[in-house]
Design a protein around this motif. Structure first.
Motif, mmCIF file in Angstrom:
data_model
loop_
_atom_site.group_PDB
_atom_site.id
_atom_site.type_symbol
_atom_site.label_atom_id
_atom_site.label_comp_id
_atom_site.label_asym_id
_atom_site.label_seq_id
_atom_site.Cartn_x
_atom_site.Cartn_y
_atom_site.Cartn_z
ATOM 1 N N LEU A 115 2.521 12.512 -1.448
ATOM 2 C CA LEU A 115 3.407 13.060 -0.423
ATOM 3 C C LEU A 115 4.677 12.214 -0.316
ATOM 4 N N PRO A 116 5.814 12.836 -0.086
ATOM 5 C CA PRO A 116 7.069 12.070 0.017
ATOM 6 C C PRO A 116 7.155 11.288 1.319
ATOM 7 N N GLY A 117 7.713 10.084 1.235
ATOM 8 C CA GLY A 117 8.017 9.293 2.421
ATOM 9 C C GLY A 117 6.821 8.813 3.203
ATOM 10 N N ILE A 118 5.705 8.459 2.526
ATOM 11 C CA ILE A 118 4.526 8.032 3.269
ATOM 12 C C ILE A 118 4.646 6.585 3.741
ATOM 13 N N GLY A 119 5.478 5.777 3.108
ATOM 14 C CA GLY A 119 5.679 4.397 3.572
ATOM 15 C C GLY A 119 4.672 3.435 2.975
ATOM 16 N N ASP A 120 5.039 2.151 2.951
ATOM 17 C CA ASP A 120 4.193 1.122 2.342
ATOM 18 C C ASP A 120 2.891 0.920 3.108
ATOM 19 N N ASP A 121 2.954 0.935 4.439
ATOM 20 C CA ASP A 121 1.739 0.705 5.227
ATOM 21 C C ASP A 121 0.701 1.786 4.957
ATOM 22 N N ARG A 122 1.133 3.003 4.955
ATOM 23 C CA ARG A 122 0.197 4.100 4.683
ATOM 24 C C ARG A 122 -0.323 4.023 3.256
ATOM 25 N N LEU A 123 0.541 3.649 2.330
ATOM 26 C CA LEU A 123 0.115 3.567 0.934
ATOM 27 C C LEU A 123 -0.964 2.505 0.767
ATOM 28 N N ARG A 124 -0.807 1.357 1.428
ATOM 29 C CA ARG A 124 -1.834 0.317 1.347
ATOM 30 C C ARG A 124 -3.147 0.796 1.953
ATOM 31 N N MET A 125 -3.056 1.529 3.052
ATOM 32 C CA MET A 125 -4.267 2.072 3.661
ATOM 33 C C MET A 125 -4.965 3.032 2.708
ATOM 34 N N ILE A 126 -4.197 3.876 2.044
ATOM 35 C CA ILE A 126 -4.771 4.849 1.106
ATOM 36 C C ILE A 126 -5.428 4.132 -0.066
ATOM 37 N N GLU A 127 -4.746 3.150 -0.633
ATOM 38 C CA GLU A 127 -5.299 2.406 -1.770
ATOM 39 C C GLU A 127 -6.582 1.687 -1.371
ATOM 40 N N GLY A 128 -6.599 1.138 -0.164
ATOM 41 C CA GLY A 128 -7.812 0.480 0.292
ATOM 42 C C GLY A 128 -8.965 1.444 0.449
ATOM 43 N N GLY A 129 -8.681 2.635 0.964
ATOM 44 C CA GLY A 129 -9.719 3.638 1.107
ATOM 45 C C GLY A 129 -10.270 4.093 -0.235
ATOM 46 N N ILE A 130 -9.385 4.294 -1.187
ATOM 47 C CA ILE A 130 -9.828 4.721 -2.521
ATOM 48 C C ILE A 130 -10.700 3.645 -3.160
ATOM 49 N N ALA A 131 -10.260 2.390 -3.051
ATOM 50 C CA ALA A 131 -11.036 1.292 -3.642
ATOM 51 C C ALA A 131 -12.420 1.201 -3.006
ATOM 52 N N GLN A 132 -12.478 1.345 -1.683
ATOM 53 C CA GLN A 132 -13.761 1.265 -1.001
ATOM 54 C C GLN A 132 -14.669 2.426 -1.385
ATOM 55 N N ALA A 133 -14.095 3.628 -1.523
ATOM 56 C CA ALA A 133 -14.896 4.788 -1.904
ATOM 57 C C ALA A 133 -15.458 4.614 -3.315
ATOM 58 N N LYS A 134 -14.653 4.053 -4.203
ATOM 59 C CA LYS A 134 -15.138 3.825 -5.568
ATOM 60 C C LYS A 134 -16.259 2.790 -5.586
ATOM 61 N N LYS A 135 -16.157 1.766 -4.722
ATOM 62 C CA LYS A 135 -17.225 0.774 -4.637
ATOM 63 C C LYS A 135 -18.514 1.406 -4.130
ATOM 64 N N GLU A 136 -18.363 2.326 -3.180
ATOM 65 C CA GLU A 136 -19.548 3.002 -2.650
ATOM 66 C C GLU A 136 -20.216 3.853 -3.718
ATOM 67 N N ILE A 137 -19.404 4.503 -4.544
ATOM 68 C CA ILE A 137 -19.964 5.310 -5.632
ATOM 69 C C ILE A 137 -20.700 4.413 -6.621
ATOM 70 N N GLU A 138 -20.100 3.271 -6.952
ATOM 71 C CA GLU A 138 -20.736 2.323 -7.866
ATOM 72 C C GLU A 138 -22.011 1.745 -7.264
#
Length: 403
Positions: free
Chosen positions: A265-288
């Motif tokens: 999405l356009p203009g999500i900002g750095d703070d939101r991007l870090r939150m998204i990346e953290g969520g993705i990383a955590q979800a992948k750890k849960e799958i593993e």
């Protein structure tokens, strides 16, 4: 308040009218009645005298004398004699007037809660200022006193203007901030009924339904959010709610899918991007972790009603040795979504490779709501701690204390 005092004055005047009007009206009627009775008495006395004189032969024309008597008595009643018995003195009403005034305003000063009414009016006058502070994202959070004042002011305004959708929206957000799910859901529902096509109200109502955690409410909220995304495909908040919901339900692939869409999405900002990346990383750890299970501790994190959640933050769940050492054996960061949270911590969450959870037989678990993402700062953060739990066991934590 001016209108109030005018209203009380009108009511007091009405009460005084019940005292004064009958006195004047009754006085006039008494005067008329007294005059009539006096006329009759004079007429009967004189008529008796005429009959006696007629029987003695002293009157030549008794009929004419009777007619003359009737006419003279009607015209010549001494008004001075009537007035001395019927004269009304207005100053005699003064004690009654003073009693009514004293009772009216005296009793109000005792039982009328005048100070509370004045405080209420002052609170209502602060409503625009408090509303502005609530709406500013980076302003200092409202204190408990300000939040109570804002709630009172809003309820007063909504009583006067029940069709104010914005007012119901604000009341719902206050309910969310106070973890008052019933108030939040009711207010958001009223706002949505008034503006059923408003995407903001649809989003906020879905959020309150998810906070409730009831299966039927959760499913209705998911359906509402998906319909909202069909009409507004770039709605970041709707995607975030669906991602958090999928993560909390253990549907990690769906959560990752929503987070990946949010990254584009356009203009999500750095703070939101870090939150998204953290969520993705955590979800992948849960799958593993699900694919390679290891002994761990299952914990359910609850939130006490007294806890006020920050607008942004994360939940940190950590496992420690049974002696309560501050350095955790394992920890996990979770998005600040809804409670209760249930998760299992294992060796894959270990902080130091040579200090594994599986090497301990007894453990304790702690949970903390971190507002700024910096584990070194704790002032104002809410936390909770479990009792001693065995490796492979289950426990629960209630977040209810504050640093």
């Amino acid at each position: 308040m001016t209108l109030f005092w005018i209203s009380t004055l009108i009511l007091v005047l009405i009460a005084l009218a019940f005292l004064i009007v009958p006195v004047f009206v009754g006085s006039n009627q008494d005067q008329v009645a007294s005059r009539d009775e006096l006329n009759k008495a004079f007429f009967r006395d004189r008529l008796g005298e005429l009959k006696e004189e007629n029987s003695e032969g002293l009157i030549a024309s008794p009929d004419e004398m009777e007619v003359e008597l009737q006419q003279s008595l009607l015209d010549d009643v001494p008004a001075e004699q009537i007035q001395q018995y019927t004269l009304f003195k207005p100053w005699l009403m003064l004690p009654g007037v003073l009693v009514i005034l004293g009772l009216s305003y005296g009793l109000y000063s005792i039982v009328g809660n005048q100070q509370k009414v004045a405080t209420w009016q002052e609170t209502v006058s602060r409503l625009p200022q408090l509303t502005q502070k609530l709406m500013v994202q980076h302003a200092d959070p409202l204190t408990d006193e300000e939040m109570d004042a804002l709630t009172l002011g809003l309820r007063t305004r909504l009583h006067e203007r029940p069709n104010d959708a914005t007012g119901w929206l604000l009341l719902g957000r206050i309910g969310i901030a106070n973890r008052d799910i019933e108030t939040a859901q009711g207010a958001m529902k009223r706002a949505l009924d008034l503006e059923p096509t408003d995407p903001t109200l649809q989003l906020e109502y879905a959020r309150t339904l998810m906070m409730g955690g009831e299966p039927g409410q959760l499913q209705f909220a998911r359906t509402m959010l998906k319909h909202l995304l069909e009409r507004h495909p770039t709605n970041f908040e709707a995607m975030a709610l669906l991602a958090f919901d999928a993560f909390s339900q253990g549907d990690y692939p769906v959560a990752i899918q929503f987070w990946e869409q949010m990254k584009s999405l356009p203009g999500i900002g750095d703070d939101r991007l870090r939150m998204i990346e953290g969520g993705i990383a955590q979800a992948k750890k849960e799958i593993e972790r699900a694919a390679n299970p290891s002994p761990g501790v299952t914990v359910t994190v609850n939130l006490a009603p007294s806890v006020t959640l920050p607008e942004q933050g994360i939940v940190i769940v950590s496992v420690h040795t049974a002696d309560g050492a501050p350095m955790p054996l394992a920890a996990r960061r979770l998005p600040l979504s809804r409670f209760p949270l249930t998760l299992t911590l294992t060796d894959s969450d270990s902080m130091i490779p040579d200090r594994l959870m599986s090497q301990q037989s007894k453990l304790i678990v702690r949970a903390r709501i971190d507002r700024d993402g910096n584990v070194a700062t704790k002032d104002g953060d809410w936390f909770g701690e479990s009792g001693i739990v065995s490796l492979g066991g289950e426990t629960s934590i209630t977040i209810q204390s504050q640093f």
